[in-house]
Design an enzyme around this catalytic site. Sequence first.
Site, PDB file in Angstrom:
ATOM      1  N   LYS A  79       0.812  -1.216   0.000  1.00 35.18           N
ATOM      2  CA  LYS A  79       0.000   0.000   0.000  1.00 35.18           C
ATOM      3  C   LYS A  79       0.848   1.270   0.000  1.00 35.18           C
ATOM      4  CE  LYS A  79      -0.937   0.677   4.942  1.00 35.18           C
ATOM      5  NZ  LYS A  79      -2.003   0.884   5.944  1.00 35.18           N
ATOM      6  N   ASP A  80       2.184   1.145   0.232  1.00 35.26           N
ATOM      7  CA  ASP A  80       3.065   2.305   0.155  1.00 35.26           C
ATOM      8  C   ASP A  80       3.424   2.676  -1.275  1.00 35.26           C
ATOM      9  OD1 ASP A  80       3.122   2.458   2.905  1.00 35.26           O
ATOM     10  OD2 ASP A  80       5.128   1.606   3.128  1.00 35.26           O
ATOM     11  N   ARG A 127      -7.905   7.818   5.786  1.00 32.52           N
ATOM     12  CA  ARG A 127      -8.961   6.845   5.498  1.00 32.52           C
ATOM     13  C   ARG A 127      -9.625   6.380   6.785  1.00 32.52           C
ATOM     14  NH1 ARG A 127      -8.768   1.661   6.454  1.00 32.52           N
ATOM     15  NH2 ARG A 127      -6.528   1.804   6.839  1.00 32.52           N
ATOM     16  N   ARG A 128      -8.819   6.079   7.814  1.00 33.96           N
ATOM     17  CA  ARG A 128      -9.388   5.646   9.096  1.00 33.96           C
ATOM     18  C   ARG A 128     -10.074   6.812   9.808  1.00 33.96           C
ATOM     19  NH1 ARG A 128      -3.853   2.925  10.276  1.00 33.96           N
ATOM     20  NH2 ARG A 128      -4.080   0.878   9.272  1.00 33.96           N
ATOM     21  N   ARG A 145       1.796   9.662  14.473  1.00 34.36           N
ATOM     22  CA  ARG A 145       2.849   9.081  13.649  1.00 34.36           C
ATOM     23  C   ARG A 145       3.672   8.143  14.506  1.00 34.36           C
ATOM     24  NH1 ARG A 145       6.081  10.727   9.323  1.00 34.36           N
ATOM     25  NH2 ARG A 145       6.893   8.663   9.691  1.00 34.36           N
ATOM     26  N   ARG A 151       3.235   3.755  18.624  1.00 33.94           N
ATOM     27  CA  ARG A 151       1.779   3.933  18.638  1.00 33.94           C
ATOM     28  C   ARG A 151       1.138   3.144  19.774  1.00 33.94           C
ATOM     29  NH1 ARG A 151      -0.144   4.528  12.325  1.00 33.94           N
ATOM     30  NH2 ARG A 151       1.767   5.482  11.571  1.00 33.94           N
ATOM     31  N   CYS A 240      -2.433  11.721  -2.332  1.00 34.37           N
ATOM     32  CA  CYS A 240      -1.910  11.048  -1.143  1.00 34.37           C
ATOM     33  C   CYS A 240      -2.747  11.319   0.102  1.00 34.37           C
ATOM     34  CB  CYS A 240      -0.467  11.457  -0.896  1.00 34.37           C
ATOM     35  SG  CYS A 240      -0.246  13.210  -0.557  1.00 34.37           S
TER      36      CYS A 240
END
Length: 322
Positions: A79-80, A127-128, A145, A151, A240
């Site tokens: 996905k990157d 998106r989340r 980040r 996280r 992006c």
Amino acid sequence: MNAPLRLGTRGSALAMAQSGHVAEALTAAAGRPVELVEVITAGDRSTAPVHRLGVGVFVSALRDALTAGTIDFAVHSYKDLPTAGAPGLHIAAVPPRQDPRDALVARDGRTLAELPPGARIGTGALRRIAQLHALGLQLEVTPIRGNIGTRLGRVLGPDADLDAVVLARAGLARIGRTDVITETLDPMLMLPAPAQGALAVECRADDHDLVALLAALDHAPSRAAVVAERALLATLEAGCSAPVAAYGELAEGETGEEIYLRGAVISPDGTRDLRLSRTGTPADAAEIGKALAAELLELGADSILGQEGHAGPGTQQLGSTE
């Protein structure tokens, strides 16, 4: 022939783990030793929000090393990758995909529905963020980040300042931390990013021997699902910072194997939420994605994408799996 193949990878715990899995699989399949070569990317050096770092920020340094010949192949979180291919390079394999769903890690073992109004929930993906807002749960969504450990520390560490975080389940699985997951989120609530949970094994297109060697790692169902999801993304020409989601599943249909593709475009504040689905054969994976994107555009997806900038074809970069 016995010289180790040089596999380029980012240096995070997740990147090293997933590259290590690929190295072991290649050695088992082809008998070739593999050594990991750490490559530092611009994304690793920056503390800016992922969606503001630019296209391919976790990818370009690895691709530069491939082109220069300092590594033989690279492993990316699929996905990157920008939707446009890189000249002279080839995605030689898509190994079996990990569970692409998102996962909640919350204090006190809570699920998403059990978080109280005003609870602080962190994620680095627009998106989340958009889908959390769309649920209408009155949560305080905080952009964050950092790698997986950082996280998790925001929720589980001694200096925790959040009630929950949302991460890719695949990343937690690859570093052996599924024990911290309090809920694996149903795609009906949180549709994954295109290609989430999938890896892309890339090498130079003219290295025919290595292309053939890496083909042993390719998993056709995973590749078909990812092709459909990324064809949707490319057709939407999403920038992006666009909250675009897609999830392709393969299942046995009445006339053979089928892809069931779901796609969504959600406004950042969650007030507009377009979701559609489409089915077709694995051989038509790219066409399924393109057709579903066209339907979303007919419903006004382009006006949602325009809210966050429209970077043009081939420029999608959704951020690290972490």
